[in-house]
Write an enzyme that holds these catalytic residues in place. Sequence first.
Site, short mmCIF file in Angstrom:
data_model
loop_
_atom_site.label_atom_id
_atom_site.label_comp_id
_atom_site.label_asym_id
_atom_site.label_seq_id
_atom_site.Cartn_x
_atom_site.Cartn_y
_atom_site.Cartn_z
N ASP A 69 0.83 -1.21 0.00
CA ASP A 69 0.00 0.00 0.00
C ASP A 69 0.87 1.26 0.00
OD1 ASP A 69 -1.28 -2.29 1.18
OD2 ASP A 69 -2.88 -1.00 1.90
N HIS B 242 -1.03 4.57 -0.67
CA HIS B 242 -2.06 5.49 -0.17
C HIS B 242 -1.78 6.97 -0.41
CE1 HIS B 242 -5.05 2.87 1.55
NE2 HIS B 242 -4.12 2.14 2.15
N ASP C 292 -3.96 -0.30 -3.52
CA ASP C 292 -4.16 0.83 -2.61
C ASP C 292 -3.22 1.98 -2.93
OD1 ASP C 292 -6.20 -0.55 -1.43
OD2 ASP C 292 -5.43 -0.38 0.61
N ASP D 97 -6.51 7.31 -1.67
CA ASP D 97 -7.17 7.46 -0.36
C ASP D 97 -6.16 7.71 0.75
OD1 ASP D 97 -9.76 7.28 -1.28
OD2 ASP D 97 -9.97 5.14 -0.85
N ARG D 98 -6.67 8.31 1.84
CA ARG D 98 -5.88 8.61 3.05
C ARG D 98 -4.88 9.74 2.83
NH1 ARG D 98 -8.06 5.94 7.60
NH2 ARG D 98 -8.34 3.74 7.16
N ASN E 206 -8.29 -2.90 -2.32
CA ASN E 206 -9.68 -2.66 -1.95
C ASN E 206 -10.05 -1.18 -2.04
OD1 ASN E 206 -7.98 -2.41 0.51
ND2 ASN E 206 -9.92 -1.92 1.50
N HIS E 207 -9.06 -0.29 -1.98
CA HIS E 207 -9.37 1.14 -2.09
C HIS E 207 -9.55 1.60 -3.52
CE1 HIS E 207 -9.20 2.96 1.98
NE2 HIS E 207 -8.67 1.78 2.25
N HIS F 240 -3.57 -8.23 -3.05
CA HIS F 240 -3.70 -7.19 -2.04
C HIS F 240 -4.13 -7.76 -0.68
CE1 HIS F 240 -4.23 -3.24 -0.33
NE2 HIS F 240 -5.43 -3.60 0.08
N ARG G 91 -14.17 -7.14 9.25
CA ARG G 91 -14.33 -6.25 8.11
C ARG G 91 -15.72 -6.36 7.49
NH1 ARG G 91 -9.45 -3.98 6.33
NH2 ARG G 91 -7.54 -5.09 6.88
N HIS H 284 -2.46 -4.69 2.50
CA HIS H 284 -3.79 -4.49 3.06
C HIS H 284 -3.85 -4.09 4.53
CE1 HIS H 284 -8.09 -4.79 3.03
NE2 HIS H 284 -8.19 -5.95 3.61
#
Length: 461
Positions: A139, A141, A168, A171-172, A200-201, A252, A331, A358
């Site tokens: 990730d 991000h 990923d 995001d964030r 997943n993002h 991921h 989750r 992840h």
Amino acid sequence: MLSASEPPGAAAAASVSSATPPPPSSDEDFFSSVSVASTSSASSPSTPIPSPPQPHPEIPISWPEDETLTLAWVTNLMLAFDWSSKNLAPTELPSVLPVAVFDRLILTGSKILHKEPNCVHIDSGSGLGPDSRVVVVGDVHGQLHDVLFLLRDAGFPSDDRFFVFNGDYVDRGAWGLETFLILLAWKIFMPNRVFLLRGNHESKYCTSVYGFEKEVLAKYADSGKHVYRKCLGCFEGLPLASIIGDSVYTAHGGIFRSIAVTPAKRAKGKKNRKIVSNPDVTALSLGSMEELLKARRSVLDPPWEGTNLIPGDVLWSDPSMKPGLSPNKERGIGLLWGPDCTEDFLKKLNLKLIIRSHEGPDAREKREEMKGMDKGYTIDHDVKSGKLITVFSAPDYPQFQATKDRYRNKGAYIILEPPNFDIPVYRSFEAITPRPKVNPYYDYEDCIDSDEELDLASMAT
């Protein structure tokens, strides 16, 4: 070379030599600050090294007349985004990358990605050879400056240096768009050396909650909805997994279930009527590569049922120390799997490693039975057939945090070397500082720290 089975201090000298980046070259001179990467044996903080004066990028960026990206074009894109993040307001990004150029970039990348299978194979048939290295990245991000450093530290993609990014990208962090577009440009420039997997993002739901949608709308204003929609379309094409050197599975989240299919009975008197399959999802067992290849990945937020359970598992599942395969109730999506399942999966596919991502320091803090993410990687399962490794490449994560105490985690990437590409070499690195001051694009004070307690009804629509 530092193997996954050795303690952190073992074979440190060999790890340094095998993972040492190439000497500085002209395509590495556009980073205003650098943090030295460390091997997994390092215990002291990295010491920043000043870099040469940063050249001014060629902006606005234009699309090549011959439709072919070059190393100079990609590195100028990196320089332009780095420079603009420090000298321009986010709303001025269209003056750096006009919408028309964004459209050409995203369309070209999407065409390449959509043609790839759900699981890409990186082997001798794709150019993997005795002089090759494969860099696996977790990730990131939207942490643009850490990604720029990682690319410089690992060495840019080349004929003998492959990259697998484990999802990923957005995001964030505050620069998800720039981060994804840089990696997409590398994919276009070297489509058989750079592989972008989905996280997943890379979904409509997550990007609407964790900042990417608002980031794009803020940066591109009236064209923001158009740019965001094109990004979602590109995300649909991202493959789900990779097999490296016939030895390593990367995804991921992780492994996935088998979907048992029972044909429905054909109604009497209805000739040539199509038989509808009824997936039986009650019994949990490991899925096969054939099932993964047939899964439908083009739906960003599918109903988590039927054959769409496989992409959900690949993107959202987590390892556990408890044996067995069970629903991931924390989750609300995907699976939890134990060491016995890792052993069965490796043995079933004749593999040596599973590398997944992840889970950052925030997620691991809530799972006391699992190792922490302070070094950017963990060896979660060590079984007879091989190992399960989690790698997380966003240091000092998340960029915005509600509490005063930060995790101060390192990021990491993994290098896989010949001949079998099944012995990982770890490189941890500190966050690039100082980062340009920016405002968050999501309500991080009210937003949960990790991806749990999701609004599944909203996700399905």
